[in-house]
Write a protein that holds these residues in place. Sequence first.
Motif, PDB file in Angstrom:
ATOM      1  N   MET A   1      37.461  28.966  42.271  1.00  0.00           N
ATOM      2  CA  MET A   1      37.747  27.566  41.957  1.00  0.00           C
ATOM      3  C   MET A   1      37.855  27.413  40.445  1.00  0.00           C
ATOM      4  O   MET A   1      37.179  28.114  39.693  1.00  0.00           O
ATOM      5  N   ARG A   2      38.700  26.484  40.016  1.00  0.00           N
ATOM      6  CA  ARG A   2      38.820  26.189  38.590  1.00  0.00           C
ATOM      7  C   ARG A   2      38.513  24.726  38.342  1.00  0.00           C
ATOM      8  O   ARG A   2      38.855  23.864  39.159  1.00  0.00           O
TER       9      ARG A   2
ATOM     10  N   THR B   1      50.264  32.096  47.219  1.00  0.00           N
ATOM     11  CA  THR B   1      50.850  32.590  45.968  1.00  0.00           C
ATOM     12  C   THR B   1      49.918  33.548  45.220  1.00  0.00           C
ATOM     13  O   THR B   1      50.314  34.109  44.204  1.00  0.00           O
ATOM     14  N   ASN B   2      48.696  33.701  45.719  1.00  0.00           N
ATOM     15  CA  ASN B   2      47.748  34.677  45.143  1.00  0.00           C
ATOM     16  C   ASN B   2      47.260  35.640  46.226  1.00  0.00           C
ATOM     17  O   ASN B   2      46.063  35.706  46.494  1.00  0.00           O
TER      18      ASN B   2
ATOM     19  N   ALA C   1      46.714  38.704  46.372  1.00  0.00           N
ATOM     20  CA  ALA C   1      45.893  39.862  45.997  1.00  0.00           C
ATOM     21  C   ALA C   1      44.408  39.623  46.216  1.00  0.00           C
ATOM     22  O   ALA C   1      43.661  40.559  46.514  1.00  0.00           O
TER      23      ALA C   1
ATOM     24  N   GLU D   1      43.528  39.864  49.939  1.00  0.00           N
ATOM     25  CA  GLU D   1      43.896  41.220  50.359  1.00  0.00           C
ATOM     26  C   GLU D   1      42.840  42.214  49.899  1.00  0.00           C
ATOM     27  O   GLU D   1      42.452  43.132  50.636  1.00  0.00           O
ATOM     28  N   THR D   2      42.338  42.020  48.694  1.00  0.00           N
ATOM     29  CA  THR D   2      41.316  42.920  48.172  1.00  0.00           C
ATOM     30  C   THR D   2      39.983  42.704  48.871  1.00  0.00           C
ATOM     31  O   THR D   2      39.278  43.653  49.211  1.00  0.00           O
TER      32      THR D   2
ATOM     33  N   VAL E   1      34.627  35.331  38.686  1.00  0.00           N
ATOM     34  CA  VAL E   1      35.861  34.672  38.259  1.00  0.00           C
ATOM     35  C   VAL E   1      35.738  33.206  38.616  1.00  0.00           C
ATOM     36  O   VAL E   1      34.993  32.827  39.496  1.00  0.00           O
ATOM     37  N   GLY E   2      36.491  32.369  37.962  1.00  0.00           N
ATOM     38  CA  GLY E   2      36.493  30.959  38.287  1.00  0.00           C
ATOM     39  C   GLY E   2      35.342  30.238  37.621  1.00  0.00           C
ATOM     40  O   GLY E   2      34.631  30.782  36.789  1.00  0.00           O
ATOM     41  N   ASP E   3      35.178  28.972  38.023  1.00  0.00           N
ATOM     42  CA  ASP E   3      34.236  28.114  37.330  1.00  0.00           C
ATOM     43  C   ASP E   3      32.966  27.838  38.091  1.00  0.00           C
ATOM     44  O   ASP E   3      32.249  26.928  37.777  1.00  0.00           O
TER      45      ASP E   3
ATOM     46  N   GLY F   1      37.740  29.543  33.940  1.00  0.00           N
ATOM     47  CA  GLY F   1      39.065  29.209  34.436  1.00  0.00           C
ATOM     48  C   GLY F   1      40.140  30.087  33.831  1.00  0.00           C
ATOM     49  O   GLY F   1      41.092  30.480  34.500  1.00  0.00           O
ATOM     50  N   LYS F   2      39.990  30.401  32.560  1.00  0.00           N
ATOM     51  CA  LYS F   2      40.984  31.275  31.909  1.00  0.00           C
ATOM     52  C   LYS F   2      40.985  32.666  32.543  1.00  0.00           C
ATOM     53  O   LYS F   2      42.030  33.279  32.746  1.00  0.00           O
TER      54      LYS F   2
ATOM     55  N   LEU G   1      40.072  33.415  35.611  1.00  0.00           N
ATOM     56  CA  LEU G   1      40.717  33.307  36.917  1.00  0.00           C
ATOM     57  C   LEU G   1      42.217  33.136  36.763  1.00  0.00           C
ATOM     58  O   LEU G   1      43.011  33.698  37.531  1.00  0.00           O
ATOM     59  N   GLY G   2      42.615  32.379  35.757  1.00  0.00           N
ATOM     60  CA  GLY G   2      44.045  32.199  35.506  1.00  0.00           C
ATOM     61  C   GLY G   2      44.732  33.515  35.227  1.00  0.00           C
ATOM     62  O   GLY G   2      45.869  33.749  35.665  1.00  0.00           O
TER      63      GLY G   2
ATOM     64  N   VAL H   1      43.791  36.370  36.430  1.00  0.00           N
ATOM     65  CA  VAL H   1      43.865  37.069  37.715  1.00  0.00           C
ATOM     66  C   VAL H   1      45.016  36.528  38.552  1.00  0.00           C
ATOM     67  O   VAL H   1      45.845  37.271  39.082  1.00  0.00           O
ATOM     68  N   THR H   2      45.081  35.192  38.654  1.00  0.00           N
ATOM     69  CA  THR H   2      46.098  34.623  39.537  1.00  0.00           C
ATOM     70  C   THR H   2      47.502  34.717  38.954  1.00  0.00           C
ATOM     71  O   THR H   2      48.478  34.662  39.684  1.00  0.00           O
TER      72      THR H   2
ATOM     73  N   ARG I   1      48.765  37.227  38.054  1.00  0.00           N
ATOM     74  CA  ARG I   1      49.280  38.473  38.627  1.00  0.00           C
ATOM     75  C   ARG I   1      48.975  38.523  40.120  1.00  0.00           C
ATOM     76  O   ARG I   1      48.773  39.593  40.690  1.00  0.00           O
ATOM     77  N   GLY I   2      48.917  37.330  40.709  1.00  0.00           N
ATOM     78  CA  GLY I   2      48.504  37.224  42.105  1.00  0.00           C
ATOM     79  C   GLY I   2      49.364  38.003  43.069  1.00  0.00           C
ATOM     80  O   GLY I   2      48.899  38.435  44.122  1.00  0.00           O
ATOM     81  N   ARG I   3      50.632  38.171  42.752  1.00  0.00           N
ATOM     82  CA  ARG I   3      51.505  38.933  43.654  1.00  0.00           C
ATOM     83  C   ARG I   3      51.614  40.400  43.241  1.00  0.00           C
ATOM     84  O   ARG I   3      52.179  41.206  43.962  1.00  0.00           O
TER      85      ARG I   3
ATOM     86  N   GLU J   1      48.937  42.377  42.263  1.00  0.00           N
ATOM     87  CA  GLU J   1      47.747  43.176  42.567  1.00  0.00           C
ATOM     88  C   GLU J   1      47.576  43.271  44.076  1.00  0.00           C
ATOM     89  O   GLU J   1      48.482  42.972  44.831  1.00  0.00           O
ATOM     90  N   GLY J   2      46.399  43.680  44.497  1.00  0.00           N
ATOM     91  CA  GLY J   2      46.149  43.799  45.931  1.00  0.00           C
ATOM     92  C   GLY J   2      46.246  45.237  46.403  1.00  0.00           C
ATOM     93  O   GLY J   2      46.176  46.167  45.599  1.00  0.00           O
TER      94      GLY J   2
END
Lengths: 398, 184
Positions: free
Chosen positions: A52-53, A109-110, A112, A115-116, B36-38, B168-169, B171-172, B174-175, B177-179, B181-182
């Motif tokens: 969450m952000r 849209t995320n 990964a 999936e991980t 990650v995240g807030d 948030g930064k 996580l930003g 990470v996301t 490159r959301g498509r 990674e994985g």
Amino acid sequence: MKALVWNGVNKLGVEQVPDPQILNSGDIILKVRLSSVCGSDLHLLGGYLPAMRAGDVLGHEFMGEVVEVGRGVQNHSVGDRVVVCSFIACGRCWFCQHEMYSLCENSNTNPAITETLYGSALGACFAYSHALGGFAGSHAEYIRVPFADQGAFTIPDGVSDEAALFASDAAPTGWTGADGAGVQPGDVVAVWGAGAVGQMAARAAILMGAERVVNIDRYPERLRMAEKNIGSEAINYTETHVEEELREMTGGRGPDVCIEAVGMESHADNPMFLYDWAKQQTYMQSDRAFPLREAVHACRKGGSLFVLGVYLGTVDKFPMGAAMNKGLQIRGAQQHGQRYIPQILQHIQNGELETSHLMTHPMSLDEGPKGYDMFKNKIDGCVRSVFQLDGHSNGHSH
Amino acid sequence: MKAKKVVAIGGLAAAGGGTALLIGRLTGSRWAGRVVGDGYRPSGAATRAFFAGGGAPSGGRADRWHAVTVNVPPQEVSSGDGLPGPLAAMADRIEVRIKPAPGDRGTEIHARLRGSVPSGPSAIKARASGEDPRQDLRAALRETRSILEIGEVLSPDKPPTTKDTPGGKLLGMVTSRGRGEGLI
């Protein structure tokens, strides 16, 4: 526009955020009329779900009026009154074509992140963290709805806004559980939880022909609601022994179908709750699972167990021996609402499904933090706080 | 012996997650425990799941085939005009195999990079900076699937409603490159 945003663990605010825009051909912009809190929001509020952000707009159960359509939208036009499925699905991938919409390949849209964590990516859900796409939620004046031809459903005449609202998430989640568990005519069905989803799962089981359906909870007002509005029986686990009650009810067999509609923040009135709570608070496990264990033990041999309550990670002391040796069929899913919403709206229109009673506390969006506090702490018998936007008034329908 | 190592790593990860959160709780700092995240309460279990789940794409075999299955017949994937979707832009850097998926599952698109890919510490640096070519390949495969199945790639919400807090930064990043990674 005005929106209720998440600003950190147990921190909510009503703030101005940018208006949503049409970004893909299948998008619509919806002017939100009603938007409900949901039990799964509490996992976000309490910091149990990752990704969450600060500034994320909450809310994934909603209905409203179409105010803008993308060039590829065929089923909707400006002015339509629609209810929207909380999970976003393209309708074209293999999973959507096989009616497993919450597993859509093209909406998250995320991909990964899940999936991980889970080995496969999940579909997207409105306002359910950036792990599920990071799409803004419905506790706002407007919302962008991708793949609107698949996920937005025109509300039939005669179905009120308040009734249609719960065809967005609570009711289709209940249908996903009852249908996924394979409820058959004559079955005895036990549903752990008498919140909105537990009640809807019970009603789905009744409409699918179950002989007896029972909701299990600790809140008398919710159990009374299940008896009065749903037609199920009630067990208050603080007053009796659940498994003994279920065995007596089923001639010693146990329920044919067990549906767990509680999830990772469950309670119990025995020492196992303290064990689970202590392990969760010290970060030794992510999810508390007492009802899940109880359901495995109570279920009849060869019976079916469906996990509807949201779990994030791992649970301890799962009775795998009982599950395996009793030959249970265990399934779980987030909701596949696009599969069930049309029939749910039909049931509401036919008078076979009551949902508007779930909206116990309507209020303005400005009262959002208070609404979540009432919902989280079950103040004044709160089952659902529902935020009314656009000057919406109770009982209004087109 | 190998099994013991796995258990040990899992235990370490679990202890790490728990310790970070315990420090956060003791110091009253919500930041100390975040991954990650807030605002996240990561458990040892969740941390363990991340590591046990093979969350180490950079440590994979350099010659690995990455693959997606698309819900269209093979003739719609390889129409004779070269590679489909964003894979076409990578044609000189990748090998591609296209074959029918079993049953009614559509078509498998397999692709792997030609030449060397970053490994070890250089892979971590490349991933962090978004310069690992496997990120491009994974994103291209996913976007190709979307274009073949729905004709476009779904955009995240813009403009965002989020705020640039430290968590948030991260996580930003990470996301963003959301498509890419994985595990594919």
